[in-house]
Design an enzyme around this catalytic site. Sequence first.
Site, PDB file in Angstrom:
ATOM      1  N   HIS A 242       0.831  -1.207   0.000  1.00  0.00           N
ATOM      2  CA  HIS A 242       0.000   0.000   0.000  1.00  0.00           C
ATOM      3  C   HIS A 242       0.866   1.258   0.000  1.00  0.00           C
ATOM      4  O   HIS A 242       0.671   2.173  -0.800  1.00  0.00           O
ATOM      5  CB  HIS A 242      -0.916  -0.023   1.227  1.00  0.00           C
ATOM      6  CG  HIS A 242      -1.777   1.181   1.358  1.00  0.00           C
ATOM      7  ND1 HIS A 242      -1.411   2.277   2.094  1.00  0.00           N
ATOM      8  CD2 HIS A 242      -2.964   1.484   0.790  1.00  0.00           C
ATOM      9  CE1 HIS A 242      -2.357   3.193   2.006  1.00  0.00           C
ATOM     10  NE2 HIS A 242      -3.316   2.734   1.216  1.00  0.00           N
TER      11      HIS A 242
ATOM     12  N   TYR B 281       0.749  34.622 -23.720  1.00  0.00           N
ATOM     13  CA  TYR B 281       1.672  33.833 -22.901  1.00  0.00           C
ATOM     14  C   TYR B 281       1.166  33.707 -21.472  1.00  0.00           C
ATOM     15  O   TYR B 281       0.279  34.453 -21.053  1.00  0.00           O
ATOM     16  CB  TYR B 281       3.073  34.478 -22.895  1.00  0.00           C
ATOM     17  CG  TYR B 281       3.145  35.795 -22.176  1.00  0.00           C
ATOM     18  CD1 TYR B 281       3.348  35.846 -20.797  1.00  0.00           C
ATOM     19  CD2 TYR B 281       2.997  36.998 -22.862  1.00  0.00           C
ATOM     20  CE1 TYR B 281       3.382  37.052 -20.125  1.00  0.00           C
ATOM     21  CE2 TYR B 281       3.037  38.217 -22.204  1.00  0.00           C
ATOM     22  CZ  TYR B 281       3.222  38.234 -20.837  1.00  0.00           C
ATOM     23  OH  TYR B 281       3.252  39.430 -20.170  1.00  0.00           O
TER      24      TYR B 281
END
Length: 891
Positions: free
Chosen positions: A468, A864
């Site tokens: 896990h 941008y």
Amino acid sequence: MAKWVYCFGDGKAEGGAEMRNLLGGKGANLAEMSSLGLPVPPGFTITTEVCNWHHANNSAYPPELKDEVEAGLATIEKILGAGFGDANNPLLVSVRSGARASMPGMMDTVLNLGLNDRTVLGLGKSSGDERFAYDSYRRFIQMYSNVVLDVGHHYFEEALELKKEDLGVHMDTDLKADDWRAIVAQYKKIVEKRTGKPFPQEPREQLWGAVGAVFNSWMNQRAITYRRLHAIPESWGTAVNVQAMVFGNMGEDCATGVAFTRDPSTGANLFYGEYLVNAQGEDVVAGIRTPQHLTVQGKLAQKSDAPAMEEVMPEVFGQLDAIRHKLEAHYRDMQDIEFTVQRGKLYMLQTRNGKRTAKAALKIAVDMVRDGLIDKKEAVARIVPASLDQLLHPTLDPKATRKVIAKGLPASPGAASGKIVFTADEAEKQARAGEKVILVRRETSPEDIHGMNAAQGILTSTGGMTSHAAVVARGMGKPCIAGAGDVRIDGAAGTLSVRGTVVKTGEFLTLDGTTGEIMLGVVPTVQPELSGDFAELMAWADEFRTLGIRANAETPTDAGQARKFGAEGIGLCRTEHMFFEGERIVAVREMILADDEKARRIALGKIQPMQRQDFVALFEIMAGLPVTIRLLDPPLHEFLPKTQADMEQVAKDIGVSVTEIEARANKLHEFNPMLGHRGVRLGISYPEIYEMQARAIFEAVAEVQKKHGKTVIPEIMIPLVATRKELDLMKAVIDQVASEVGQLSGEKLEYLVGTMIELPRAALRAGDIAGSAEFFSFGTNDLTQTTFGLSRDDSASFLEKYQQRGIFEHDPFASLDIEGVGELIEIACERGRKARPGLKLGICGEHGGDPASVFFCHKAGLDYVSCSPYRVPIARLAAAQAALGGPLKTE
Ligand code: PEP
Ligand code: MG
């Protein structure tokens, strides 16, 4: 009419991989594998729609479901020639959850369902192993009682321990058939005592109990937390898979295992997995026994003595390896598989796209393009942009001394240093208080998720590469070392010890998840580099993206790093950040506390040469790329002297008394500095400040142009503008200085003057403002603050509640509020470009490096985005995915 149940098995299936929304990932892939002719035990999937129906209708089921489930059972019975509840040849099934996105270990599973006092005899006969039959029965009673009837595991575990004591044995394997039979009788008594009812004997009652429990587990706290962390909507629901049992624990010719078709840590094209002889599936994942390697190669790499499956079961291994190739060719992606060998026969129990580290994801994508399995577009679309963060952080300095105290399995790569803590709650608490922590556990379980999330790294003393801890840490992109067997953990004493070395709670450890080394103290790190597969994939991303990527940077180091990561310019140079240190802050304080223009100009005169040198350095590093410089925008409180020593220093420099300085500082005190005398308002009050800054910029431009013979075009940006008039006044100051410096230096000076859009009024009046502004840059930190009326400095304390209660899906300061703030941006873009076609548009708030916000910026038509240097690669990839129509969900 809706169909609620889909069957698979015997080389056929009613569903397929494309139906994962309805069948969940596990169900869809079981169907797909079945159709591919792989050996899948037959079964059926109850759809995710039933889950939603169930929760919407007071835990009832659609009326047709019962008949469809009966038909499903009949199909399995027919394929196997066994009967559900048949005392002679009983069909046993597993009942498992399976959501659309994998949620490892989050929801419930019941195995061996169908066993009762009669069928256990049949299982004993059909398997020829009575001991095995009773062992299975007691496992079933415990699992079912825990999952469905809410009886704690410890009742059963205690009873088993007592029995072993009575018998004077230590291992479960020492127990005989009669012992297990006695334990079963005892377990049934425990159930009756705890629930007031006998353990259900009727297989159909068991089945519906388990189905209900799986559906209900979709709503348990673990699952809810996991969904929140992974942005999985509740409305997806889970499916339930009912599948004929196969047994990996019937003897030495049986096994169970999990594997990845490639190495999930590095991406190397090697079969990579683990198995356990004579074990049931959950034993491998739970990390209780340390599993063995599948391949000899894996065994040698980990210096393990335990024989590999390749050696122990060469024939079955050969079949599994062939399936590995078949699955990869079919899914065109790395698979994570589960299998069981029952009496020498191989069965496939699961396949899904495997979770992998960012490094592995890049290597796999690049290798698959080379092998012609996928094209560049798909490779670019497959990488989760945020996952690149794992590669953009410092790694341990190879030259640093490492005091290695132990080694474990390199379960999830990367370096992490922190104070050790032994519980998930403590990890969360310390992390909240700003501490870096390493979570140390024997093994982790789904209850530890919040602590793993809060920790820098995870260390476990047991478990394998697929435990896990390992799987979850890889998913989170956190360094993890698992199965460090030499590490002794004493949670009660708050210590970890390795052969005499004792480390106490709160002391520092460093983990290298890439090598598995555990080190004392904090080991120094080095800056990351963009090279190899990473660089190659980024180059492909650049071929597709249309959005420009700049960085927010002031210092030469940051600017240099930004360029290395591929920034195409600086989108925000916060000039006040250039003033924070040493002599400078003293001069800035002098300037702020000056009583008149003359005094202020004297202070500015001290700052100007330093500013000029900073700009020279920046222009040189950026070598012709655009540089946006924002004029001073300090909330004044950040610069006021706070300590007595600071006051005395400023008093001395200006030549007035400390009392006078205190009085001036008090006068400057503001109740709402964020909405106060900052940004352009400061420039309006004291134009000489912006004048000095403009001079420093233009003198630096002239110097660099002279030295390198190349034109430098600075983009000068005015912050916190609300009206065109403010901008006009400041632009006049800048133009005046430009013409003076131009004449004096003899250099031709080109420049742009633009504004930040940080106030709702500026966004609404964008058409007017664009009459003067040559570019806009959206300052979405302030724009979010001012749109919501939420203080960016004070909201953290209550924003979490807002997220928990679902008022905000995410923190609007981290990921753009597309509906509200986004609409203002769209309005400003439209009005701005209408007034000035071709107006340059960018964003420089924190959102510039957040993938979802980058997608929005692409759609809104910005030129941008600008973000912190370390997020430049993330923004490049997100921009490419935006241009390709969005990210590809591979899970
Ligand atoms: C902004 O407000 O988004 C911005 C970039 O400016 P700062 O964070 O410096 O206020
Ligand atoms: Mg701002």
